[in-house]
Design a protein around this motif. Structure first.
Motif, mmCIF file in Angstrom:
data_model
loop_
_atom_site.group_PDB
_atom_site.id
_atom_site.type_symbol
_atom_site.label_atom_id
_atom_site.label_comp_id
_atom_site.label_asym_id
_atom_site.label_seq_id
_atom_site.Cartn_x
_atom_site.Cartn_y
_atom_site.Cartn_z
ATOM 1 N N GLY A 18 -22.884 -26.711 -34.434
ATOM 2 C CA GLY A 18 -23.374 -25.390 -34.826
ATOM 3 C C GLY A 18 -22.242 -24.408 -35.061
ATOM 4 N N ARG A 20 -19.238 -25.139 -35.962
ATOM 5 C CA ARG A 20 -18.571 -25.541 -37.209
ATOM 6 C C ARG A 20 -19.306 -24.945 -38.418
ATOM 7 N NH1 ARG A 20 -18.485 -30.608 -40.092
ATOM 8 N NH2 ARG A 20 -20.391 -31.127 -38.941
ATOM 9 N N ARG A 21 -20.636 -24.961 -38.389
ATOM 10 C CA ARG A 21 -21.422 -24.445 -39.516
ATOM 11 C C ARG A 21 -21.348 -22.914 -39.599
ATOM 12 N NH1 ARG A 21 -24.920 -28.585 -41.483
ATOM 13 N NH2 ARG A 21 -24.625 -30.434 -40.208
ATOM 14 N N PHE A 22 -21.511 -22.234 -38.467
ATOM 15 C CA PHE A 22 -21.463 -20.771 -38.503
ATOM 16 C C PHE A 22 -20.051 -20.278 -38.825
ATOM 17 C CE2 PHE A 22 -25.070 -18.043 -36.849
ATOM 18 C CZ PHE A 22 -26.010 -18.828 -37.448
ATOM 19 N N ALA A 24 -18.080 -21.765 -40.844
ATOM 20 C CA ALA A 24 -17.979 -21.904 -42.306
ATOM 21 C C ALA A 24 -18.649 -20.726 -43.009
ATOM 22 C CB ALA A 24 -18.628 -23.211 -42.745
ATOM 23 N N ILE A 25 -19.758 -20.237 -42.455
ATOM 24 C CA ILE A 25 -20.483 -19.126 -43.081
ATOM 25 C C ILE A 25 -19.750 -17.805 -42.872
ATOM 26 C CG2 ILE A 25 -22.632 -17.782 -43.028
ATOM 27 C CD1 ILE A 25 -24.028 -20.467 -42.159
ATOM 28 N N LEU A 26 -19.321 -17.562 -41.635
ATOM 29 C CA LEU A 26 -18.746 -16.257 -41.296
ATOM 30 C C LEU A 26 -17.235 -16.192 -41.537
ATOM 31 C CD1 LEU A 26 -20.847 -15.618 -38.086
ATOM 32 C CD2 LEU A 26 -21.033 -14.395 -40.255
ATOM 33 N N GLY A 27 -16.616 -17.347 -41.696
ATOM 34 C CA GLY A 27 -15.184 -17.350 -42.007
ATOM 35 C C GLY A 27 -14.291 -17.095 -40.815
ATOM 36 N N LEU B 2 -18.163 -10.624 -44.714
ATOM 37 C CA LEU B 2 -19.541 -10.322 -44.336
ATOM 38 C C LEU B 2 -19.499 -9.104 -43.412
ATOM 39 C CD1 LEU B 2 -20.909 -13.918 -43.689
ATOM 40 C CD2 LEU B 2 -20.832 -12.606 -45.803
ATOM 41 N N ARG B 92 -16.235 -19.172 -51.084
ATOM 42 C CA ARG B 92 -15.575 -19.534 -49.824
ATOM 43 C C ARG B 92 -16.460 -20.469 -49.000
ATOM 44 N NH1 ARG B 92 -16.339 -18.202 -45.009
ATOM 45 N NH2 ARG B 92 -17.609 -16.363 -45.443
ATOM 46 N N ILE B 93 -17.764 -20.143 -48.919
ATOM 47 C CA ILE B 93 -18.682 -20.976 -48.136
ATOM 48 C C ILE B 93 -18.815 -22.353 -48.772
ATOM 49 C CG2 ILE B 93 -21.111 -21.227 -47.475
ATOM 50 C CD1 ILE B 93 -21.098 -18.128 -47.057
ATOM 51 N N SER B 96 -16.103 -24.744 -48.031
ATOM 52 C CA SER B 96 -15.946 -25.213 -46.650
ATOM 53 C C SER B 96 -16.265 -26.693 -46.518
ATOM 54 C CB SER B 96 -16.859 -24.412 -45.710
ATOM 55 O OG SER B 96 -18.224 -24.779 -45.889
ATOM 56 N N VAL B 98 -18.878 -27.756 -45.399
ATOM 57 C CA VAL B 98 -19.744 -27.869 -44.219
ATOM 58 C C VAL B 98 -21.124 -27.290 -44.512
ATOM 59 C CG1 VAL B 98 -20.028 -27.152 -41.816
ATOM 60 C CG2 VAL B 98 -17.753 -27.738 -42.689
ATOM 61 N N VAL B 99 -21.133 -26.154 -45.175
ATOM 62 C CA VAL B 99 -22.370 -25.468 -45.556
ATOM 63 C C VAL B 99 -22.259 -25.140 -47.040
ATOM 64 C CG1 VAL B 99 -23.799 -23.414 -45.211
ATOM 65 C CG2 VAL B 99 -22.663 -24.486 -43.256
ATOM 66 N N LEU B 118 -28.294 -19.812 -49.096
ATOM 67 C CA LEU B 118 -27.553 -20.977 -48.630
ATOM 68 C C LEU B 118 -28.506 -22.174 -48.570
ATOM 69 C CD1 LEU B 118 -25.843 -18.477 -47.590
ATOM 70 C CD2 LEU B 118 -24.989 -20.012 -45.821
ATOM 71 N N TRP B 124 -30.233 -26.061 -40.162
ATOM 72 C CA TRP B 124 -31.385 -26.451 -39.335
ATOM 73 C C TRP B 124 -32.704 -25.957 -39.917
ATOM 74 C CZ3 TRP B 124 -27.876 -22.752 -37.318
ATOM 75 C CH2 TRP B 124 -26.691 -23.307 -36.880
#
Lengths: 135, 135
Positions: A18, A20-22, A24-27, B2, B92-93, B96, B98-99, B118, B124
């Motif tokens: 989780g 790792r995924r967040f 990637a989203i938030l940088g 963000l 950027r996302i 990654s 990842v996402v 996304l 999830w």
């Protein structure tokens, strides 16, 4: 009164995945990770503006997060609304006759937060809560 | 980058009933209601701090909100994160690995917002999106 969206929780089976995924989203990495033994969960917190995005991995099947994972799977779990007067807002909501509180006394979250859950049956199964930060 | 949680959407079957419940929680009526014909939904928006809480009632079964209602029922639907540079953050996302983003071009929301979803399979099943407000 209610002042802001304090935090939003997501249930995940694997906290590292989780994060790792967040990330990637938030940088950026989470500001903190916590172990909540009494709640039966480990967590990772990403602050975004005035709201915290919190990943929650249950550590016990018989905890509230564990039961939510079993019943609903991963994803959105909880929306926490900040108040400057927990008792007064809980009473006001209960008095509405439309939405009820699920508890009569606050429980303690991380960092001395005091929280009270609303009846999720009154909000389409979505878990909402009130939170007031401690001194 | 963000900057904040821009809005959080809840799917409801009956917007009037949803407004009654959120009004009981927040202690005040919604700031606005909107009809999004292209999106297949009617909405009610309650601003709380820097975040909008938006109730969404599908008006067509074949719309994105309508499909979500059929598949997941009422409750949490979508988390929208504001960015000051939609194209840069989407790239950027995607980079990654990842996402991923679910679209390559923005679509328009209410009030001239430009939004990009996304891939919900990467989070999830939770629907996350980026949003940049128009001029």
């Amino acid at each position: 009164m209610l002042t802001r969206v304090h935090h939003i929780n997501f249930i995940v089976e694997d906290l590292e995945d989780g994060i790792r995924r967040f990330q990637a989203i938030l940088g950026r990495p989470p500001e903190r990770t916590d172990t909540l033994a009494a709640r039966g969960a480990i967590t990772a917190t990403f602050q975004l503006g005035e709201t915290a995005l919190v990943l929650v991995q249950p550590t016990r099947a018989d905890s509230t997060p564990g039961r939510h994972l079993a019943e609903h799977g991963e994803g959105f779990f909880l929306l926490s609304l900040e108040t400057d007067d927990l008792a007064a807002e809980a009473s006001r909501i209960d008095a509405s006759g439309v939405v009820g509180m699920a508890m009569t006394e606050p429980r303690h979250g991380i960092k001395n937060w005091r929280v009270m859950d609303l009846q999720s049956d009154d909000t389409w199964g979505a878990q909402l809560q009130l939170v007031q930060e401690g001194d």
